[in-house]
Write a protein that holds these residues in place. Structure first.
Motif, PDB file in Angstrom:
ATOM      1  N   ILE A  65     -81.933  27.574  69.286  1.00  0.00           N
ATOM      2  CA  ILE A  65     -80.746  28.379  69.594  1.00  0.00           C
ATOM      3  C   ILE A  65     -80.860  28.768  71.061  1.00  0.00           C
ATOM      4  N   GLN A  67     -78.971  30.895  73.873  1.00  0.00           N
ATOM      5  CA  GLN A  67     -77.927  31.907  74.060  1.00  0.00           C
ATOM      6  C   GLN A  67     -78.331  32.826  75.194  1.00  0.00           C
ATOM      7  N   GLY A  68     -77.383  33.239  76.007  1.00  0.00           N
ATOM      8  CA  GLY A  68     -77.769  34.156  77.066  1.00  0.00           C
ATOM      9  C   GLY A  68     -76.580  34.753  77.771  1.00  0.00           C
ATOM     10  N   PHE A  80     -78.820  40.006  73.357  1.00  0.00           N
ATOM     11  CA  PHE A  80     -79.014  38.728  72.666  1.00  0.00           C
ATOM     12  C   PHE A  80     -80.323  38.736  71.885  1.00  0.00           C
ATOM     13  N   LYS A  87     -81.233  38.351  63.199  1.00  0.00           N
ATOM     14  CA  LYS A  87     -80.936  37.105  62.500  1.00  0.00           C
ATOM     15  C   LYS A  87     -82.171  36.499  61.862  1.00  0.00           C
TER      16      LYS A  87
ATOM     17  N   ASN B  37     -77.841  45.277  61.834  1.00  0.00           N
ATOM     18  CA  ASN B  37     -76.821  44.824  62.781  1.00  0.00           C
ATOM     19  C   ASN B  37     -75.918  45.969  63.208  1.00  0.00           C
ATOM     20  N   SER B 286     -72.158  37.216  69.900  1.00  0.00           N
ATOM     21  CA  SER B 286     -73.493  36.670  70.139  1.00  0.00           C
ATOM     22  C   SER B 286     -74.218  36.412  68.826  1.00  0.00           C
ATOM     23  N   TYR B 287     -73.989  37.284  67.831  1.00  0.00           N
ATOM     24  CA  TYR B 287     -74.666  37.098  66.544  1.00  0.00           C
ATOM     25  C   TYR B 287     -74.263  35.771  65.911  1.00  0.00           C
ATOM     26  N   ASN B 289     -73.413  33.167  67.445  1.00  0.00           N
ATOM     27  CA  ASN B 289     -73.736  32.034  68.305  1.00  0.00           C
ATOM     28  C   ASN B 289     -72.536  31.430  69.031  1.00  0.00           C
ATOM     29  N   PHE B 290     -71.541  32.267  69.353  1.00  0.00           N
ATOM     30  CA  PHE B 290     -70.431  31.785  70.164  1.00  0.00           C
ATOM     31  C   PHE B 290     -70.895  31.623  71.611  1.00  0.00           C
ATOM     32  N   PRO B 292     -71.359  32.402  75.103  1.00  0.00           N
ATOM     33  CA  PRO B 292     -71.189  33.698  75.763  1.00  0.00           C
ATOM     34  C   PRO B 292     -70.171  33.675  76.900  1.00  0.00           C
TER      35      PRO B 292
END
Lengths: 330, 321
Positions: A65, A67-68, A80, A87, B37, B286-287, B289-290, B292
């Motif tokens: 994964i 992400q940033g 993040f 998760k 969350n 973000s959770y 996974n889009f 950013p």
């Protein structure tokens, strides 16, 4: 009838594989989920790391994964990292925008049984399970100054253009560069250090200002991957190609036109694809509870040193990029 | 509409937004409603939420008032706090110093606006650069490590009370209640509303318009410093480049919360709801996974949509009458 049986069969299989994924002990069939939060997304350097992560993921059995944040802020990174901890990924890591600001989250991750690692730019503290270092920062900084001195000569005014004024690794390199200059090349005079963020056009502006403020400037060191092409562009625009030396730390893709055009003779770097590949290998070793030895055989990378005191894997010596090898793709 | 400056239809719209965002995310992944969350969202909302509360007063004061320097005040205050803690002085002293510094910085903004008659957007643009600059000078560009600070201090940003994050329950909630009281039940709040809607009328009614507007900057300054303290405790680090997104995001939140950018209408209640909307949308992206890169854009779309929906409702209402 047979359709319904096979359907039930498939459901049972799905349930089984679901159970397998949930059971903590069943390491065999498990694909690890490894998350990485770069300083920011959308710049060539971290795109290259992403490529290396995915390559490593394929080779060592991990889902990546990536992400940033879109700007290099540690607040963004913290968000993040926290969401990835929630998760319940197997491992989460960063190229940190600050060495200390993610320590609390590293502790949280460790508490949740998640491996926390840093790569490229490190996080302090006892809860970091692994640090993956591109090259020895001292060697790298010294190599840059050696390149500078080779082209500038024994004396003259030089300036540094860096990225964010608070970036850990950049400030460390600047420190070593200054040390090496003072010790080995006392004729070189550092007249200014400017900060342009992770932004090529800002680096161009800043360098143009430096060139007019210091008309005798003989060399410019770009400390991060966006500063070198920015500085080169400014020197080119000012018609000073060949008169003002530009070197620094950046990747071949970014600097290629300036090396081929002659404005830049050489830059220094490590390979970020290899760095990320090594990161995945190292994290998987930890997840599979295989200890490191001082010298490790890593597939496709050869021998890689491990320093247990700082829990650091070291990619290797820096690489000098010149016209000869600027066609490397990263 | 509603109480003074409170627009009920906007509050309703925000609640619908909030429900839709949470519902939508829950549809993708029900786990988003897990306690972990929700508290994470709350933690990330607190700092920008406090900035937005201060910003609300400045914007409600009218005359195009905005404070572009709230993030910079948060940064410089937390750097001062960091310096005090680094010298091993009592952390309470550091927090006090940070809050006082915030008040002084806010006062500087307010005086430059009220006495020197410089538009607040110019004043605070200038001080934003100045405060960030000073923070860099004081630290030499290096983050101050506060991870070894007294646990009581770090608890401000990392601790929890009866299962809820410390800063949500014991900082944000009381600050919000105090702000709501100030806006709705005091002479200051009513004076601010009149000042924002019609400053000539306010002046004729004997209200010290400049004094009130000046005070809004002081409030924004103190609250920004408080946000800086919380952020320093949460990350265990004082950073000269802290809260950079807070400067503009706080304004976006206040506008989303229903404030009129030209003053008058607007409420801290709306700002709180808008903070929650932004926090939920942001975290959920973000959770799940889009990419950013789209997050900033999504916030812009929400802002535009809410304003357009509002205009539509008003237009319909006018047609009917």
């Amino acid at each position: 009838m047979s359709a319904s049986i096979s359907r039930r069969h498939a459901l049972a299989l799905a349930a089984l594989s679901g159970a397998a994924a949930l059971a903590p002990g069943s390491a065999e069939a498990k694909s690890w989920t490894i998350a990485f939060v770069p300083k920011l997304i959308g710049i060539p350097y971290f795109n290259a790391m992403k490529e290396g992560l995915e390559k490593g993921g394929k080779d060592f059995g991990a889902t990546i994964i990536y992400q940033g944040p879109t700007t290099a802020t540690v607040e963004g990174q913290a968000e993040f990292v926290q969401s990835l901890i929630n998760k319940h990924v197997d491992a989460v890591g960063v190229a940190a925008n600050s060495p200390t600001a993610l320590e609390a989250l590293a502790a949280k991750a460790a508490k949740a049984g998640i491996v926390f690692y840093s790569s490229d730019s490190q996080v302090d503290g006892p809860d970091v399970a692994l640090r993956v270092q591109q090259t020895d920062p001292k060697q790298l900084s010294y190599a840059v100054i050696d390149q500078l001195a080779e082209q500038v000569g024994k004396s003259g005014e030089v300036a540094f253009v860096s990225g964010g004024p608070t970036a850990t690794n950049l400030n460390t390199w600047i420190g070593y560069m200054k040390d090496h200059m003072a010790a080995e090349y006392p004729g070189l005079k550092l007249v200014s250090i400017q900060y342009a963020g992770e932004d090529i056009s800002k680096a161009t502006t800043v360098t143009s200002q430096l060139l007019s403020a210091y008309p005798h400037l003989k060399g410019i060191v770009g400390v991060n991957s966006t500063a070198v092409p920015g500085a080169a562009q400014a020197v080119l625009t000012a018609g000073l190609s060949g008169k003002v030396v530009v070197t620094g730390i950046t990747d071949p893709n970014t600097i290629r036109p300036y090396v081929n055009g002659g404005t830049v003779k050489s830059v220094v770097l490590w390979n970020p694809i290899d760095l990320a590949y090594l990161t995945v290998w190292g994290v998987v070793q930890i997840l599979e509870k295989k200890p490191f030895s001082p010298d490790n055989k890593v597939p496709n990378l050869g021998n890689v040193k491990y320093f247990p005191d700082s829990k650091t894997l070291l990619l290797g010596p820096p690489m000098v990029v010149t016209k000869a090898n600027v066609s490397l793709n990263f | 509409m509603g109480g003074i400056g409170i627009d009920r239809s906007r509050l309703l719209l925000l609640i619908v937004f909030l429900g839709a965002a949470l519902g939508g995310y829950a549809f993708i992944d029900l786990q988003i409603l897990a306690a972990g969350n929700l508290t994470s969202m709350a933690v990330f909302a607190v700092e920008v939420g406090i900035l937005a509360l201060g910003q609300t007063f400045v914007i409600c004061g009218g005359d195009g008032g905005v404070d572009l320097s709230v993030g910079a005040i948060a940064a410089l205050s937390q750097v001062l706090l960091g310096l005090v803690l680094k010298d091993r002085l009592a952390w309470e002293l550091g927090v006090l110093a940070a809050l006082c510094a915030g008040a002084v910085m806010g006062l500087a903004n307010g005086l430059a606006y009220a006495v020197l008659r410089i538009p607040s957007i110019i004043v605070t643009l200038a001080t934003m650069f100045a405060f960030y600059g000073l923070a860099l000078v004081f630290t030499g560009g290096i983050n101050i490590d506060l991870t070894a600070s007294p646990p009581a201090f770090l608890a401000i940003g990392q601790g929890s009370v009866i299962g809820l994050p410390f800063q949500v329950l014991l900082i944000y909630l009381p600050v919000f209640l105090a702000c709501a009281y100030l806006q709705l039940f005091t002479a200051f709040g009513r004076g601010l509303y009149l000042t924002g809607t019609n400053d000539l009328a306010a002046r004729l009614a004997g209200i010290g318009v400049n004094r009130i507007r000046c005070l809004t900057f002081v409030i924004a300054g103190v609250l920004a410093a408080l946000a800086g303290v919380v952020s320093a405790a949460r990350l265990g680090t004082a950073r000269p480049d802290a809260s950079e997104t807070g400067n503009l995001l706080s304004i976006a939140i206040v506008v989303l919360g229903g404030a009129d950018i030209f003053g008058g209408d607007g409420s801290v209640v709306g700002s709180v709801l808008a903070t929650m909307v932004i926090a939920v949308v942001d975290y959920g992206l973000s959770y799940n996974n889009f990419n950013p890169i789209y997050q900033a854009g999504v916030i812009g779309v929400i802002l535009i949509t809410s304003v357009m929906a509002q205009n539509l409702v008003r237009f319909r209402a006018r047609q009917r009458s």
